[in-house]
Design a protein around this motif. Structure first.
Motif, PDB file in Angstrom:
ATOM      1  N   GLN A   1     -13.061   0.539   8.519  1.00 26.87           N
ATOM      2  CA  GLN A   1     -12.441  -0.011   7.310  1.00 26.87           C
ATOM      3  C   GLN A   1     -12.730   0.854   6.083  1.00 26.87           C
ATOM      4  O   GLN A   1     -12.093   0.707   5.031  1.00 26.87           O
ATOM      5  CB  GLN A   1     -12.982  -1.432   7.078  1.00 26.87           C
ATOM      6  CG  GLN A   1     -12.441  -2.144   5.853  1.00 26.87           C
ATOM      7  CD  GLN A   1     -13.142  -3.477   5.622  1.00 26.87           C
ATOM      8  OE1 GLN A   1     -13.627  -4.101   6.572  1.00 26.87           O
ATOM      9  NE2 GLN A   1     -13.218  -3.893   4.368  1.00 26.87           N
ATOM     10  N   ALA A   2     -13.707   1.771   6.214  1.00 32.91           N
ATOM     11  CA  ALA A   2     -14.227   2.504   5.052  1.00 32.91           C
ATOM     12  C   ALA A   2     -13.152   3.277   4.304  1.00 32.91           C
ATOM     13  O   ALA A   2     -13.083   3.235   3.070  1.00 32.91           O
ATOM     14  CB  ALA A   2     -15.343   3.444   5.500  1.00 32.91           C
ATOM     15  N   ARG A   3     -12.275   3.980   5.032  1.00 30.68           N
ATOM     16  CA  ARG A   3     -11.280   4.805   4.356  1.00 30.68           C
ATOM     17  C   ARG A   3     -10.300   3.935   3.559  1.00 30.68           C
ATOM     18  O   ARG A   3      -9.900   4.290   2.434  1.00 30.68           O
ATOM     19  CB  ARG A   3     -10.538   5.674   5.362  1.00 30.68           C
ATOM     20  CG  ARG A   3      -9.472   6.556   4.699  1.00 30.68           C
ATOM     21  CD  ARG A   3      -8.884   7.592   5.630  1.00 30.68           C
ATOM     22  NE  ARG A   3      -9.746   8.774   5.725  1.00 30.68           N
ATOM     23  CZ  ARG A   3     -10.605   9.005   6.714  1.00 30.68           C
ATOM     24  NH1 ARG A   3     -10.704   8.153   7.709  1.00 30.68           N
ATOM     25  NH2 ARG A   3     -11.355  10.082   6.725  1.00 30.68           N
ATOM     26  N   THR A   4      -9.936   2.798   4.107  1.00 30.56           N
ATOM     27  CA  THR A   4      -9.020   1.897   3.405  1.00 30.56           C
ATOM     28  C   THR A   4      -9.648   1.404   2.110  1.00 30.56           C
ATOM     29  O   THR A   4      -9.005   1.387   1.045  1.00 30.56           O
ATOM     30  CB  THR A   4      -8.655   0.702   4.301  1.00 30.56           C
ATOM     31  OG1 THR A   4      -8.056   1.185   5.503  1.00 30.56           O
ATOM     32  CG2 THR A   4      -7.697  -0.236   3.588  1.00 30.56           C
ATOM     33  N   ASP A   5     -10.921   0.995   2.187  1.00 32.75           N
ATOM     34  CA  ASP A   5     -11.614   0.529   0.983  1.00 32.75           C
ATOM     35  C   ASP A   5     -11.762   1.649  -0.046  1.00 32.75           C
ATOM     36  O   ASP A   5     -11.644   1.426  -1.257  1.00 32.75           O
ATOM     37  CB  ASP A   5     -12.994  -0.010   1.349  1.00 32.75           C
ATOM     38  CG  ASP A   5     -12.919  -1.384   2.008  1.00 32.75           C
ATOM     39  OD1 ASP A   5     -11.823  -1.958   2.039  1.00 32.75           O
ATOM     40  OD2 ASP A   5     -13.962  -1.863   2.488  1.00 32.75           O
ATOM     41  N   MET A   6     -12.017   2.840   0.456  1.00 34.98           N
ATOM     42  CA  MET A   6     -12.173   3.981  -0.435  1.00 34.98           C
ATOM     43  C   MET A   6     -10.878   4.251  -1.195  1.00 34.98           C
ATOM     44  O   MET A   6     -10.881   4.471  -2.420  1.00 34.98           O
ATOM     45  CB  MET A   6     -12.588   5.213   0.375  1.00 34.98           C
ATOM     46  CG  MET A   6     -12.803   6.458  -0.463  1.00 34.98           C
ATOM     47  SD  MET A   6     -13.516   7.795   0.497  1.00 34.98           S
ATOM     48  CE  MET A   6     -12.211   8.040   1.695  1.00 34.98           C
ATOM     49  N   GLN A   7      -9.784   4.218  -0.500  1.00 30.49           N
ATOM     50  CA  GLN A   7      -8.488   4.481  -1.141  1.00 30.49           C
ATOM     51  C   GLN A   7      -8.141   3.389  -2.151  1.00 30.49           C
ATOM     52  O   GLN A   7      -7.581   3.675  -3.222  1.00 30.49           O
ATOM     53  CB  GLN A   7      -7.404   4.592  -0.076  1.00 30.49           C
ATOM     54  CG  GLN A   7      -7.555   5.833   0.803  1.00 30.49           C
ATOM     55  CD  GLN A   7      -6.643   5.814   2.016  1.00 30.49           C
ATOM     56  OE1 GLN A   7      -6.016   4.787   2.327  1.00 30.49           O
ATOM     57  NE2 GLN A   7      -6.561   6.939   2.724  1.00 30.49           N
ATOM     58  N   ALA A   8      -8.499   2.152  -1.828  1.00 31.44           N
ATOM     59  CA  ALA A   8      -8.206   1.046  -2.744  1.00 31.44           C
ATOM     60  C   ALA A   8      -9.017   1.177  -4.029  1.00 31.44           C
ATOM     61  O   ALA A   8      -8.489   0.982  -5.140  1.00 31.44           O
ATOM     62  CB  ALA A   8      -8.507  -0.281  -2.053  1.00 31.44           C
ATOM     63  N   GLN A   9     -10.319   1.515  -3.913  1.00 29.07           N
ATOM     64  CA  GLN A   9     -11.145   1.670  -5.110  1.00 29.07           C
ATOM     65  C   GLN A   9     -10.669   2.863  -5.937  1.00 29.07           C
ATOM     66  O   GLN A   9     -10.623   2.804  -7.168  1.00 29.07           O
ATOM     67  CB  GLN A   9     -12.616   1.847  -4.732  1.00 29.07           C
ATOM     68  CG  GLN A   9     -13.545   1.874  -5.942  1.00 29.07           C
ATOM     69  CD  GLN A   9     -15.001   2.016  -5.557  1.00 29.07           C
ATOM     70  OE1 GLN A   9     -15.337   2.162  -4.382  1.00 29.07           O
ATOM     71  NE2 GLN A   9     -15.881   1.983  -6.551  1.00 29.07           N
ATOM     72  N   ALA A  10     -10.283   3.954  -5.272  1.00 28.69           N
ATOM     73  CA  ALA A  10      -9.782   5.132  -5.986  1.00 28.69           C
ATOM     74  C   ALA A  10      -8.497   4.805  -6.739  1.00 28.69           C
ATOM     75  O   ALA A  10      -8.292   5.270  -7.874  1.00 28.69           O
ATOM     76  CB  ALA A  10      -9.546   6.275  -5.000  1.00 28.69           C
ATOM     77  N   ALA A  11      -7.655   3.998  -6.127  1.00 30.27           N
ATOM     78  CA  ALA A  11      -6.391   3.625  -6.780  1.00 30.27           C
ATOM     79  C   ALA A  11      -6.662   2.825  -8.055  1.00 30.27           C
ATOM     80  O   ALA A  11      -5.955   2.990  -9.062  1.00 30.27           O
ATOM     81  CB  ALA A  11      -5.527   2.824  -5.813  1.00 30.27           C
ATOM     82  N   GLN A  12      -7.681   1.946  -8.005  1.00 26.80           N
ATOM     83  CA  GLN A  12      -8.017   1.169  -9.197  1.00 26.80           C
ATOM     84  C   GLN A  12      -8.478   2.075 -10.337  1.00 26.80           C
ATOM     85  O   GLN A  12      -8.077   1.893 -11.496  1.00 26.80           O
ATOM     86  CB  GLN A  12      -9.117   0.159  -8.865  1.00 26.80           C
ATOM     87  CG  GLN A  12      -8.644  -1.024  -8.043  1.00 26.80           C
ATOM     88  CD  GLN A  12      -9.717  -2.093  -7.928  1.00 26.80           C
ATOM     89  OE1 GLN A  12     -10.885  -1.853  -8.261  1.00 26.80           O
ATOM     90  NE2 GLN A  12      -9.341  -3.257  -7.454  1.00 26.80           N
TER      91      GLN A  12
END
Length: 737
Positions: A675-686
């Motif tokens: 799940q790490a990459r998905t969470d990383m991309q979501a935080q970066a988008a914010q």
């Protein structure tokens, strides 16, 4: 030297057993090879150091590519000077003196060759990895795990060669220089292996086995004793050999050399925690470090006195002989450094000097004066002898001597002044109780003239080193190299028992195995006593409920922080002092670092502490500051990092990083790596969205976004509420922290 009438290779210590005389040849070829390496790498290391010094007053100097940025060149400079210049110099001294002290050729020419080329390949590996950001971040131990393994193997080769030579010696008793060489091999091996424990993520990326406070303790147990057993004990062995040889005088006191040796190696190993005073390290460990550091004055000055008093009756020669001049300055610098170090370990003094340029001055008095002085003296002594000639120019060597002396003075004195100025400005309050210099930058601008003087001192020192290289080259060209210097000695034979008691140390000097074992015991005691309680007793590192693991994006940002060498200028450790808590916020707690592999406390504040910087500035401020620091902080000497705005974040190893950190004890749930990459991309988008709202548009997959995420996390756990933090134990698909 076993009484006041002996010198290396003479007297009772040198007496061979009666019998047939054997003819053999000393290996001068390996000595010459290490001399060439020492000379070349020395110039390289000094030149990189000068470039780094210039960058502190002209931050954009050569900042055209990432590989030439300050944060990446600084560890290259320290590694080049310590392991390339001083390291090769150690091997020059050992290979030259050990053969003559043992009356034997080195144990194996093949091992000598493997050692030489192996060590040079390690240096080249450092030069190819550090500028590209492959670093563990640990002071004096920045090289990544494949190179660490290579260092271990090459060091073992060196040790086998040295021990083999000692075992086949034709001298019954080991001279004092050999004691120091043995302690160097044994202790450096122990320090390097223990401090290098980690788990690899990829070929050139690993995480330290230790975390937070434990990692800090192990690192400075290593860091301090790397200075002790790599930059001190082998050079003391060199001192004990070359001062008597160059002066023609016996060592002043054999008994003092015994006390000097055993007291030094036993006490030194305990002193590492004095680098961590007023930090989150447990108080008992800090106190131990202070007590033993102060005790170090006695054996250290015992060695200095023994070296200088060896010149009794030969001071008239010091006026004329450049070898003795360099030796005297080197030993004097050793005395200054070893007095200053214990003084700086006292808490009231440390509160002033730590994190300042005072420490840089202290280190360079030792490195340039002590290590540099002895190295140049040794080179001027050896080169004419292995080429069967005389020194090309005594006048040029004397000129070099004065350039070295002036270079050290012009380097160190301005930094002593700068360090004290920094500390006083950091701590000064107005009559109203506010910080007089609340803007950290005011304390930086004030000392810039001292930085310019430091550049002048470094330039003078470098010019002297170039003159030395030229002088040695011309000396070699005027002679004929003698690869195998013929010598004769009788072999050792078993002696019949003799009535009467013998001095215990005299007996021990003839038993290298027992000597080595006792040396190991003497150095391992302090390390065990300091580390084991810290690792096993949970009360030493109290946990904090609100402290949680980093999100995947913050992990990547933290690794970028390490790659760019940010901890070389910024600490992440607020000491419990009013001036620091007023400036930075609440002091740092041990439990805040339990998931930090490695710790990033730093040891120098060219810029402000960052442990509570999270949330202090908006994302847009960091975005502007990292690209052009002077846009947010006029007069800043921090370099910009424009490549972080164009380079995509390399997240190919994020799954491996999560798995590795979990193995090290960081509580990521099983399967979270998926799940790490998905969470990383979501935080970066914010973060990218917030930047866009501030008029600073950037793709979410750029390195600067990860760096901002990490900086905004620093210190926020301590301010979080337990309930809220528990609800956010792990990042979510909506962006996590």
């Amino acid at each position: 030297m076993h009484d006041v009438t002996q010198s290396p290779g003479d007297g009772p210590n040198a007496q061979r057993d009666a019998g047939a005389v054997e003819t053999f040849a000393y290996d001068n070829a390996i000595v010459r090879n290490f001399i060439v390496a020492t000379s070349i790498w020395g110039i390289v290391g000094f030149l990189v150091g000068l470039i780094v010094a210039i960058k502190l007053v002209r931050p954009e100097f050569l900042n055209v590519i990432p590989q030439l940025s300050y944060g990446r060149l600084r560890p290259l400079h320290t590694n080049a000077v310590i392991f390339a210049f001083a390291g090769n110099a150690i091997f020059v001294g050992v290979y030259y003196s050990l053969q003559r002290l043992c009356k034997a050729r080195m144990f194996s020419d093949l091992l000598s060759t493997i050692h030489f080329w192996g060590w040079q390949l390690i240096i080249v590996s450092a030069a190819l990895t550090l500028p590209f950001g492959f670093t563990t971040s640990k002071e004096y131990a920045e090289l990544e795990w494949p190179i660490d393994i290579a260092i271990t193997l090459v060091w073992v080769v060196f040790g086998i060669n040295m021990l083999g030579t000692i075992y086949k010696r034709r001298e019954r008793h080991m001279y004092v220089a050999v004691w120091f060489y043995l302690s160097t091999f044994i202790t450096v091996a122990l320090l390097h292996v223990v401090n290098s424990f980690g788990l690899p993520v990829s070929f050139l990326k690993s995480y330290s086995l230790y975390a937070g406070v434990q990692d800090a303790l192990v690192q400075w147990w290593y860091g301090h004793n790397a200075v002790a057993f790599f930059l001190t004990t082998p050079f003391l062995g060199i001192m004990y050999y070359f001062i008597p040889k160059a002066s023609g005088r016996p060592v002043f006191s054999y008994r003092l050399s015994i006390i000097h040796f055993w007291a030094l190696i036993f006490i030194y190993i305990w002193a590492g925690p004095h680098h961590l005073l007023y930090t989150a390290l447990p108080d008992w460990a800090q106190t131990l470090g202070t007590v033993f550091s102060f005790m170090l004055i006695a054996p250290s000055w015992g060695g200095m006195v023994n070296g200088l008093l060896t010149l009794r009756g030969a001071w008239d020669r010091v006026r004329e002989d450049p070898v003795l001049k360099f030796m005297v300055v080197g030993v004097t610098a050793y005395g200054m450094s070893t007095f200053e170090g214990p003084m700086m370990s006292l808490k009231n003094v440390n509160a002033i000097t730590h994190y300042t340029d005072y420490v840089i001055a202290h280190v360079h008095v030792g490195a340039l004066g002590w290590n540099g002085g002895l190295t140049f003296a040794m080179l001027y002594y050896i080169v004419p002898r292995i080429y069967g000639t005389t020194l090309f120019s005594v006048r040029l060597a004397n000129t070099h001597f004065w350039l070295l002396t002036l270079g050290v003075l012009f380097y160190s004195i301005p930094l002593y002044i700068a360090g004290i100025t920094q500390a006083l400005m950091w701590k000064e309050f107005t009559a109203d109780g506010a910080l007089r210099y609340g803007n950290f930058l005011e304390t930086v601008v004030r000392i810039l003239p001292m930085y310019w003087l430091r550049i002048g001192g470094g330039t003078i020192f470098l010019i002297g080193a170039v003159l030395c290289l030229y002088n040695l080259y011309k000396t070699a060209a005027s002679g004929v190299f003698q690869p195998g210097e013929t010598a004769q000695a009788a072999p050792l034979r078993a002696l019949p028992p003799t009535p009467g008691a013998k001095a215990w140390h005299r007996v021990l000097e003839g038993r290298p195995t027992q000597f080595a074992v006792l040396t190991f015991v003497a150095v391992v005691i302090g390390g065990v006593v300091e580390y084991v309680p810290t690792a096993l007793i949970r009360a030493n590192i109290p946990t904090i409920a609100t402290v949680q693991p980093y999100t995947p994006l913050e992990i990547e940002g933290r690794d970028l922080y390490i790659r760019e060498g940010c901890l070389g200028c910024h600490s992440q450790m607020i000491r419990p002092m009013r001036a620091e808590t007023e400036r930075y916020g609440d002091y740092s707690k041990p439990g805040e670092f339990v998931y930090d592999h490695p710790f990033l406390w730093g040891s120098k504040r060219t810029g402000p502490d960052l442990h509570r910087v999270g949330g202090k500035y908006p994302d847009s401020w960091h975005f502007l500051h990292m690209k052009n620091p002077r846009s947010t902080s006029p007069g800043s000497i921090m370099p910009g990092y424009p490549w972080m705005y164009t380079d995509k974040l390399d997240d190919t190893h994020i799954e491996g990083k999560i798995i590795t950190l979990r193995k090290l004890g960081v509580p990521y749930p099983e399967g979270y790596e998926q799940q790490a990459r998905t969470d990383m991309q979501a935080q970066a988008a914010q973060i990218a969205e917030r930047l866009k709202g501030a008029g600073m548009e950037t793709p979410a997959d750029r390195e600067i976004v990860a760096m901002i995420a990490y900086l905004q996390r620093l210190g926020t756990d301590a301010r979080a509420k337990p309930a809220a933090t528990q609800a956010a134990l792990m990042p979510t698909h909506e962006g996590g922290r």
